[in-house]
Design an enzyme around this catalytic site. Structure first.
Site, PDB file in Angstrom:
ATOM      1  CG  HIS A  64      11.371  -4.811  48.165  1.00  0.00           C
ATOM      2  ND1 HIS A  64      11.256  -4.192  46.937  1.00  0.00           N
ATOM      3  CD2 HIS A  64      10.826  -6.049  48.006  1.00  0.00           C
ATOM      4  CE1 HIS A  64      10.672  -5.026  46.086  1.00  0.00           C
ATOM      5  NE2 HIS A  64      10.396  -6.148  46.710  1.00  0.00           N
ATOM      6  CG  HIS A 107      12.686 -10.210  44.427  1.00  0.00           C
ATOM      7  ND1 HIS A 107      13.252  -9.066  44.965  1.00  0.00           N
ATOM      8  CD2 HIS A 107      11.340 -10.005  44.454  1.00  0.00           C
ATOM      9  CE1 HIS A 107      12.290  -8.214  45.273  1.00  0.00           C
ATOM     10  NE2 HIS A 107      11.117  -8.767  44.978  1.00  0.00           N
ATOM     11  CG  ASP A 166       8.961 -10.296  47.475  1.00  0.00           C
ATOM     12  OD1 ASP A 166       9.438  -9.169  47.737  1.00  0.00           O
ATOM     13  OD2 ASP A 166       8.506 -10.594  46.359  1.00  0.00           O
ATOM     14  CG  HIS A 203       3.691 -10.120  48.516  1.00  0.00           C
ATOM     15  ND1 HIS A 203       4.931 -10.051  49.114  1.00  0.00           N
ATOM     16  CD2 HIS A 203       3.820  -9.519  47.303  1.00  0.00           C
ATOM     17  CE1 HIS A 203       5.777  -9.436  48.293  1.00  0.00           C
ATOM     18  NE2 HIS A 203       5.127  -9.111  47.195  1.00  0.00           N
TER      19      HIS A 203
END
Length: 305
Positions: free
Chosen positions: A79, A238, A242, A265
């Protein structure tokens, strides 16, 4: 010349670690040109440095974690990294007195305010960009992520959760990147999780700092946060946040077209590694003339919130 950027002054904030639940102090400091983004664990003696590098990302289970050869780690960097990408900050020293960056409210917005409060300063050195030259794609089962050439930074992200609160109309988000677009459309989108997963993780001693104050939490039927969502499609926004943070682990803003389906991720990092491993797929570029810069990167240093 498009110049590199750093902070005008140091700034400090305290927060809670998502996994430990403990108090964490974060300090952001200016850095010299060509320093890059460097994270430091100041609670260790000697201090341990983690330069932003996709090859240092060795754990992507619940967040993006940098781990060195000795197994020392710094977690939940994505973040803050996204905020740096959003404001185009090239050089910064990030000090934290814990194994993780504080979670704040679960979005990048507090870091944006922090960085703008410190002030952004241009430096007398050319800003480097990574320009995508060839199509690159990575897959994991039905999940995938890809880059292709584009004169700007365009993002297209799709999620697919079988949940009554996540309708088909809020599973995709597309954006042409700019500092303003990132701040207004992406930075406020919070991380999210499912109650059944959170309860299990907390029983295993993880996400002890997780709460409705720093995450969107869903049970089997609905969103549990009293105030609801900041955007109707906050969850996919969001995931884009990421991705922006994960891709900035390269240390440079990217010129290209990014598209992903159910990526996380791990796959974001796999794509970045695949691009950088193929020297034909990318190149460094600088811009002497502002007229040549892709539109999204021409934005002024100061961003109106």
């Amino acid at each position: 010349m498009i110049k590199q950027r750093t902070l005008k002054q140091s700034i400090k904030v305290t927060g809670v670690g998502l996994h430990s639940g403990e108090k964490v102090t974060l300090t952001l400091r200016p850095a010299m040109p060509n320093t890059g983004v460097v994270y430091y664990r100041t609670d260790l003696n000697p201090t341990v440095a983690f330069p932003a590098d996709p090859n240092s990302v060795r754990d992507t289970m619940l967040c993006t974690a940098l781990i060195n050869e000795q197994g020392v780690r710094i977690s939940t960097v994505e973040h803050l990294n996204a905020a740096l990408a959003g404001l185009g900050i090239d050089n910064i020293i990030i000090e934290v007195d814990a194994p993780e960056i504080p979670i704040m409210d679960g979005s990048a917005s507090p870091f944006i305010y922090l960085l703008l409060d410190a002030g952004i300063e241009e430096q007398n050195a050319a800003k480097k960009f990574i320009r995508i030259k060839e199509y690159v794609r990575v897959e994991d089962g039905d999940k995938w992520a890809e880059f292709k050439p584009y004169n700007g930074f365009r993002l297209d992200f799709t999620i697919d959760f079988d949940h009554p609160a996540i309708g088909k109309d809020v599973r995709n988000y597309e954006m042409n990147f700019s500092a303003q677009a990132f701040v207004h459309q992406i930075s406020r989108a919070r991380t999210f999780g499912f109650m059944k997963d959170i309860e299990y993780l907390q029983s295993q001693g993880l996400v002890l700092g997780g709460s409705l104050d720093n995450a969107i939490v869903l049970d089997d039927y609905r969103i549990l946060n009293e105030d609801g969502l900041r955007f109707k499609d906050e969850l996919v926004r969001h995931k884009m946040l990421d991705a922006i943070g994960d891709l900035y682990m390269a240390g440079y803003n990217i010129i290209g077209d990014f598209k992903a389906y159910k990526s996380g991720h791990g796959l974001n990092n796999k794509l970045l590694r695949a691009v950088l491993a193929n020297q034909e797929a990318w190149e460094f570029v600088t811009f002497e003339d502002k007229e040549q810069v892709p539109q999204g990167y021409v934005a002024p240093v100061q961003v109106l919130i």
